[in-house]
Design an enzyme around this catalytic site. Structure first.
Site, PDB file in Angstrom:
ATOM      1  N   LYS A 105       0.951  -1.263  -0.023  1.00  0.00           N
ATOM      2  CA  LYS A 105       0.178   0.077  -0.031  1.00  0.00           C
ATOM      3  C   LYS A 105       0.864   1.260  -0.155  1.00  0.00           C
ATOM      4  O   LYS A 105       1.893   1.377   0.684  1.00  0.00           O
ATOM      5  CB  LYS A 105      -0.911   0.208   1.309  1.00  0.00           C
ATOM      6  CG  LYS A 105      -1.983   0.856   1.235  1.00  0.00           C
ATOM      7  CD  LYS A 105      -3.235   0.216   0.666  1.00  0.00           C
ATOM      8  CE  LYS A 105      -4.384   1.060   0.189  1.00  0.00           C
ATOM      9  NZ  LYS A 105      -5.605   0.436  -0.226  1.00  0.00           N
ATOM     10  N   GLY A 203     -25.409   3.115   2.427  1.00  0.00           N
ATOM     11  CA  GLY A 203     -24.653   3.722   1.382  1.00  0.00           C
ATOM     12  C   GLY A 203     -24.881   3.204   0.106  1.00  0.00           C
ATOM     13  O   GLY A 203     -24.925   1.963  -0.279  1.00  0.00           O
ATOM     14  N   LEU A 204     -25.486   4.134  -0.921  1.00  0.00           N
ATOM     15  CA  LEU A 204     -26.132   3.858  -2.052  1.00  0.00           C
ATOM     16  C   LEU A 204     -24.886   4.346  -3.235  1.00  0.00           C
ATOM     17  O   LEU A 204     -25.333   4.939  -4.375  1.00  0.00           O
ATOM     18  CB  LEU A 204     -27.369   4.113  -2.605  1.00  0.00           C
ATOM     19  CG  LEU A 204     -28.243   3.382  -1.620  1.00  0.00           C
ATOM     20  CD1 LEU A 204     -29.742   4.066  -1.641  1.00  0.00           C
ATOM     21  CD2 LEU A 204     -28.532   2.115  -2.084  1.00  0.00           C
ATOM     22  N   GLY A 205     -23.709   4.328  -2.915  1.00  0.00           N
ATOM     23  CA  GLY A 205     -22.648   4.673  -3.857  1.00  0.00           C
ATOM     24  C   GLY A 205     -22.394   3.716  -5.165  1.00  0.00           C
ATOM     25  O   GLY A 205     -23.329   3.015  -5.370  1.00  0.00           O
ATOM     26  N   ALA A 206     -21.178   3.853  -5.646  1.00  0.00           N
ATOM     27  CA  ALA A 206     -20.823   2.760  -6.769  1.00  0.00           C
ATOM     28  C   ALA A 206     -21.200   1.359  -6.193  1.00  0.00           C
ATOM     29  O   ALA A 206     -21.815   0.666  -7.039  1.00  0.00           O
ATOM     30  CB  ALA A 206     -19.426   3.056  -7.083  1.00  0.00           C
ATOM     31  N   VAL A 207     -20.777   0.924  -5.123  1.00  0.00           N
ATOM     32  CA  VAL A 207     -21.027  -0.380  -4.826  1.00  0.00           C
ATOM     33  C   VAL A 207     -22.487  -0.681  -4.408  1.00  0.00           C
ATOM     34  O   VAL A 207     -23.063  -1.809  -4.777  1.00  0.00           O
ATOM     35  CB  VAL A 207     -19.934  -0.849  -3.745  1.00  0.00           C
ATOM     36  CG1 VAL A 207     -20.295  -2.518  -3.329  1.00  0.00           C
ATOM     37  CG2 VAL A 207     -18.613  -0.818  -4.338  1.00  0.00           C
TER      38      VAL A 207
HETATM   39  P1  NAI Z   1     -18.744   5.929  -2.872  1.00  0.00           P
HETATM   40  O1  NAI Z   1     -18.236   6.784  -2.462  1.00  0.00           O
HETATM   41  O2  NAI Z   1     -19.405   5.664  -4.409  1.00  0.00           O
HETATM   42  O3  NAI Z   1     -20.136   5.376  -2.085  1.00  0.00           O
HETATM   43  C1  NAI Z   1     -20.379   5.591  -0.774  1.00  0.00           C
HETATM   44  C2  NAI Z   1     -21.824   5.996  -0.573  1.00  0.00           C
HETATM   45  O4  NAI Z   1     -22.147   5.998   0.695  1.00  0.00           O
HETATM   46  C3  NAI Z   1     -22.082   7.382  -1.128  1.00  0.00           C
HETATM   47  O5  NAI Z   1     -23.388   7.451  -1.797  1.00  0.00           O
HETATM   48  C4  NAI Z   1     -21.989   8.144   0.356  1.00  0.00           C
HETATM   49  O6  NAI Z   1     -23.133   9.232  -0.058  1.00  0.00           O
HETATM   50  C5  NAI Z   1     -22.747   7.321   1.237  1.00  0.00           C
HETATM   51  N1  NAI Z   1     -22.427   7.544   2.550  1.00  0.00           N
HETATM   52  C6  NAI Z   1     -21.309   8.027   3.439  1.00  0.00           C
HETATM   53  N2  NAI Z   1     -21.596   8.221   4.591  1.00  0.00           N
HETATM   54  C7  NAI Z   1     -22.658   7.838   4.876  1.00  0.00           C
HETATM   55  C8  NAI Z   1     -23.538   7.658   5.918  1.00  0.00           C
HETATM   56  N3  NAI Z   1     -22.995   7.940   7.473  1.00  0.00           N
HETATM   57  N4  NAI Z   1     -24.681   6.957   5.785  1.00  0.00           N
HETATM   58  C9  NAI Z   1     -25.274   6.555   4.712  1.00  0.00           C
HETATM   59  N5  NAI Z   1     -24.385   6.749   3.392  1.00  0.00           N
HETATM   60  C10 NAI Z   1     -23.318   7.347   3.664  1.00  0.00           C
HETATM   61  O7  NAI Z   1     -17.902   4.496  -2.334  1.00  0.00           O
HETATM   62  P2  NAI Z   1     -17.985   2.976  -2.733  1.00  0.00           P
HETATM   63  O8  NAI Z   1     -16.970   2.637  -4.184  1.00  0.00           O
HETATM   64  O9  NAI Z   1     -19.194   2.614  -3.354  1.00  0.00           O
HETATM   65  O10 NAI Z   1     -17.415   2.085  -1.716  1.00  0.00           O
HETATM   66  C11 NAI Z   1     -18.140   1.908  -0.694  1.00  0.00           C
HETATM   67  C12 NAI Z   1     -17.514   1.112   0.404  1.00  0.00           C
HETATM   68  O11 NAI Z   1     -16.852  -0.127   0.023  1.00  0.00           O
HETATM   69  C13 NAI Z   1     -16.274   1.853   0.885  1.00  0.00           C
HETATM   70  O12 NAI Z   1     -16.013   1.646   2.268  1.00  0.00           O
HETATM   71  C14 NAI Z   1     -14.946   1.264   0.151  1.00  0.00           C
HETATM   72  O13 NAI Z   1     -13.889   1.364   0.884  1.00  0.00           O
HETATM   73  C15 NAI Z   1     -15.451  -0.338   0.106  1.00  0.00           C
HETATM   74  N6  NAI Z   1     -15.051  -0.845  -1.274  1.00  0.00           N
HETATM   75  C16 NAI Z   1     -15.294  -0.345  -2.242  1.00  0.00           C
HETATM   76  C17 NAI Z   1     -14.461  -1.123  -3.346  1.00  0.00           C
HETATM   77  C18 NAI Z   1     -14.861  -0.945  -4.796  1.00  0.00           C
HETATM   78  O14 NAI Z   1     -14.649  -1.548  -5.900  1.00  0.00           O
HETATM   79  N7  NAI Z   1     -15.456   0.329  -5.107  1.00  0.00           N
HETATM   80  C19 NAI Z   1     -13.699  -2.317  -3.213  1.00  0.00           C
HETATM   81  C20 NAI Z   1     -13.597  -2.572  -1.654  1.00  0.00           C
HETATM   82  C21 NAI Z   1     -14.131  -1.794  -0.686  1.00  0.00           C
END
Ligand code: NAI
Length: 383
Positions: A105, A203-207
């Site tokens: 890392k 959390g409804l982001g990318a994942v």
């Molecule tokens: P992202 O940034 O696209 O989505 C995160 C979502 O969570 C956003 O919509 C944000 O508004 C929401 N959020 C933040 N704080 C919040 C809260 N207190 N309550 C409710 N929603 C909240 O991130 P992504 O890529 O979807 O990743 C999500 C998690 O999965 C992160 O912890 C990341 O480290 C982990 N992860 C992601 C991977 C990937 O391929 N993208 C791979 C491995 C782990």
């Protein structure tokens, strides 16, 4: 305790000078937990604003892979601790996913919004090129896919790029979490059918969004939350979800809680309030402390260790390194290892009366140890 002897040295790119850890941190004994790193490299280029640490934890299984985090740590020691802790985690994650990769890392001490520049990335690319292929990087917090592309144009040790690379890992991560949830359901109830199963997605982001769609397609009833109200509203409209605000998602009356936003959501405070029988989501570092794994076990809550269930992103970038190069379908197929591994972890944890987290670590270490023993045998017979 960390000593400067042997491989545990800190080098600047090009190896012109070698620094002892004690030269860069006043109290190396505070980093005692991290004494087993193979290499820690320090890259400094004051003119171009670069202070970077590359931590290579273990290369028994293959070259160390892990993203580069760009973060304005409050001091150098905090950045070093972050790099050491995260690279150790990457070793376990790659091993438990059965990948021929080690753990590494990197941390660039900078504010991604104000300090990141092409000059800084140029300096970092030069540093990566000087590391003799021991470390392969990828995007992470503060380092975008575009930045990864920029670095890749200057040095080969970069993966997860968009041009001919694996690009956005999130759909593959979501698929791994989806299959992991089914494995947990199967272990707990004997059936992996999601029809009518109540799932809370935080959390409804990318994942999280990609996961929610998959769950809904198979009939799950969703509760969702996001600090961006528009994202939760979209799930209400398109996925027939119920939107919850704030901490209500953690204590929702559901069968499964899928944390897909923040770390440290499982703690001494939240665990007694959980109603879900399964916790399985993508968020990194879900346990606030290692003791929280035991708290979950004591309550009979089945926990899918975060770094096992969210390994889809790593499997995706690893696919890029496998000849003949990235194949999206192959990456999607390879995440099938996640439910199989989780099933084995759940069964062993039950049989041994241990936490799933502890068993996942044991499996990773056993895999590394057996690879190390094989290597030693091969080296002996070659003599
Ligand atoms: P992202 O940034 O696209 O989505 C995160 C979502 O969570 C956003 O919509 C944000 O508004 C929401 N959020 C933040 N704080 C919040 C809260 N207190 N309550 C409710 N929603 C909240 O991130 P992504 O890529 O979807 O990743 C999500 C998690 O999965 C992160 O912890 C990341 O480290 C982990 N992860 C992601 C991977 C990937 O391929 N993208 C791979 C491995 C782990």
């Amino acid at each position: 305790m960390l000593q400067a002897a042997g491989p545990r040295t800190v080098k600047v790119p090009g190896g012109k000078s070698t620094l002892k850890l004690s030269d860069i941190t006043e109290d190396a004994s505070r980093l005692a937990d991290f004494a087993d790193h193979e290499q820690v490299w320090l890259g400094r280029d004051e003119e171009r604003g670069l202070t970077a640490i590359v931590a290579v934890h273990d290369t028994t299984l293959g070259p160390a892979l892990g993203g580069t985090r760009v973060w304005p740590h409050e001091n150098f020691e905090a950045a070093l601790t972050d790099a050491l802790r995260l690279s150790h985690g990457m070793t376990l994650k790659a091993a438990v996913a059965g990948l021929a990769l080690g753990g590494g890392k990197a941390v660039i001490v900078a504010d991604a919004r104000s300090d990141k520049s092409l000059r800084l990335l140029d300096a970092y690319a030069e540093m990566l090129a000087a590391l003799e292929g021991q470390y392969i990087t990828a995007e992470d917090v503060g380092l975008s896919l575009e930045d990864a592309d920029y670095l890749r144009a200057r040095t080969p040790n970069v993966t997860g790029t968009t041009r001919g690379g694996s690009g956005n890992p999130s759909p593959v991560t979501a698929q791994g979490v989806f299959l992991g949830i089914k494995a947990a359901l199967k272990h707990q109830s004997g059936s992996e059918k999601l029809d009518g199963v109540r799932v809370a997605v935080q959390g409804l982001g990318a994942v999280g969004w990609s996961l929610a769609k998959r769950l809904r397609n198979e009939g799950a009833r969703l509760s969702v939350s996001d600090i961006e109200p528009a994202r939760a509203d979209k799930a209400v409209t398109h996925l027939d979800a119920v939107a919850l605000e704030g901490d209500a998602i953690t204590t929702a009356d559901v069968d499964i809680f899928a944390p897909c936003a923040l770390g440290a959501v499982l703690s001494e405070t939240t665990i007694p309030l959980l109603k879900a029988g399964i916790v399985a989501g993508s968020a990194n570092n879900q346990l606030a402390t290692p003791q929280d794994a035991e708290r979950l076990r004591a309550r009979g809550i089945l926990y899918a260790p975060d770094y096992v269930i969210n390994a889809g992103g790593l499997i995706n970038v690893a696919e890029e390194l496998t000849p003949p190069g990235y194949d999206a379908d192959a990456a999607m197929k390879r995440v099938g290892v996640i439910p199989r591994t989780l099933g084995a972890i759940f069964r062993r944890a039950e049989a041994e009366g241990r936490t799933t987290d502890a068993v996942a670590e044991t499996i990773a270490l056993e895999y590394i140890e057996s690879a190390r023993a094989k290597k030693a045998r091969r080296a002996k017979s070659a003599r």
